[in-house]
Write a protein that holds these residues in place. Sequence first.
Motif, PDB file in Angstrom:
ATOM      1  N   THR A 142       0.806  -1.227   0.000  1.00 56.77           N
ATOM      2  CA  THR A 142       0.000   0.000   0.000  1.00 56.77           C
ATOM      3  C   THR A 142       0.838   1.276   0.000  1.00 56.77           C
ATOM      4  O   THR A 142       0.359   2.321  -0.438  1.00 56.77           O
ATOM      5  N   SER A 143       2.041   1.250   0.539  1.00 61.02           N
ATOM      6  CA  SER A 143       2.795   2.477   0.809  1.00 61.02           C
ATOM      7  C   SER A 143       3.114   3.227  -0.480  1.00 61.02           C
ATOM      8  O   SER A 143       3.570   2.639  -1.464  1.00 61.02           O
ATOM      9  N   GLN A 144       2.895   4.535  -0.464  1.00 57.49           N
ATOM     10  CA  GLN A 144       3.008   5.325  -1.692  1.00 57.49           C
ATOM     11  C   GLN A 144       4.445   5.367  -2.200  1.00 57.49           C
ATOM     12  O   GLN A 144       5.398   5.376  -1.420  1.00 57.49           O
ATOM     13  N   GLY A 145       4.578   5.376  -3.520  1.00 57.76           N
ATOM     14  CA  GLY A 145       5.888   5.336  -4.146  1.00 57.76           C
ATOM     15  C   GLY A 145       6.340   6.687  -4.651  1.00 57.76           C
ATOM     16  O   GLY A 145       5.596   7.675  -4.615  1.00 57.76           O
ATOM     17  N   PRO A 146       7.567   6.757  -5.164  1.00 62.51           N
ATOM     18  CA  PRO A 146       8.085   8.008  -5.737  1.00 62.51           C
ATOM     19  C   PRO A 146       7.407   8.314  -7.073  1.00 62.51           C
ATOM     20  O   PRO A 146       6.727   7.474  -7.667  1.00 62.51           O
TER      21      PRO A 146
END
Length: 510
Positions: free
Chosen positions: A436-440
């Motif tokens: 889930t963690s947002q990416g660059p």
Amino acid sequence: MRRFDRRSFLLAASAALAAPRLWARPSFAAYPFTLGVASGAPLPDGVVLWTRLAPDPLNGGGLPPAAIEVRWEVADDEGFRRIVRSGTALAEPQHAHSVHIEVSGLAPARWYWYRFISGDAVSTTGRTRTAPAAGAAVDRLRFAFASCQQYEQGFYAAHRHLAAEDLDLVVFLGDYIYESSWGSRHVRKHEGPEPTTLEQYRNRYACYKSDADLQRSHAAFPWLVTWDDHEVDNDYANDRSEDLDPDFLARRAAAYRAYWEHMPLRRSAMPDGPHMQLYGRHDFGGLARFHVLDDRQYRDHQVCPRSGRGGSNVVDDQRCPSRLEPQRTLLGREQEDWLYAGFSGSKARWNIVAQQLLMAQTDRKPGPERQFWSDGWDGYPGARARLLQAIAVRKPANPVVIGGDVHFSCVTDLKVDFDDPNAPVVATEFCGTSITSQGPVQARLDALRPEHPHVRFANSEKRGYAVLDLTERRCLAQLRVLDSEKAADSPISTLAAFVVEDGRPGAETV
């Protein structure tokens, strides 16, 4: 007959007071198996089974300070008509009423079903699989690897799809929980503030493990697990926290204990204060050996942190020459020696190095000047070169490095010297995106690609996991991604697929 004197009586009385009383016939006010079931650390003759009794999971569990009897059953059929192993264990308050059952006496390379019973409550049914016999010929092994599941940033649709895959195993590479709240477009919230105490870490695990899709994923397959930083504190390194907390080791001890209490790990992994033996080898017949690493507990501190801080920074070698000191270590010398011995002794067709980070060199500044992120392998280039040189010299068959942490999918060629375009490829790397963690931003990756010929693929736009399918002749990797982690019912698809042929390091697009 030994004389039972006053001193002996007092010692015995103190021990009795210290021991939790037994709640022999529990009657729960609410369903106690709220956090599901899990299995892990499979061997040819057994596996670890896990659950935790927690009728009020987000408020310390909701149970009295008493030991509670839990019955467990293992069957070779889903209907439990043929129970092959069973027993009882005590869920003790000092371990948050978790149980870790080390089942033995099972047959190799086969599926089993398991469940727990306490009082009148029966857990959901889990399915697990034993490893093949040592050295046995194995036609195929399919496993998924995943990491980075910030609870607030998305739903766990990826776990729902992962549970439906045709797999033998799941490998989780860290950031199972997040201690901090960050990012944008949250879809839900943590149960409380950033944890620093044992009870707070227990509640944070309960928050994550209450998710039904994560429970499905755990119940479907055995897991191998390791951690990264967010199970404790962002960017911590060994005994140093990001904010230079003088009591950090007490916090680390609480976090490590809560981690063990909520993972399907053996009692041999139980932490001793702020110390915990997590790295280990796991063999699957003659086909695969997993070298599971710990990149946090033993590392040297990051070089050149921001003023008054610990943790990561983006550095260049002119202002931060200490990055290049060859003796610096990410794994600690003892773990390094253990890993290299495992390379030398491996007879497996595939050697999977399961660790937390992107291993390939990544220059973060386009153009002639170079900058590197100090928390990853780029902050420890001497240690990375030693590891890759050990692969080149000791020649374990078909080394494949899997990682996470960076929140984007990446496929790379690993070399001892990334600055030499003619240096041979010694291993293949698959770095998975996040659950889930947002990416660059993708445009940032695209701008860097021309200066990174060893990077074969990089995509930050989608969340998901990776599936690797091993046979004696090849490794097939599929990058599985959601349409959107913000939708609980998001469909999934394959973003890209790659193959690594036996004896030829480097991935090719399928």
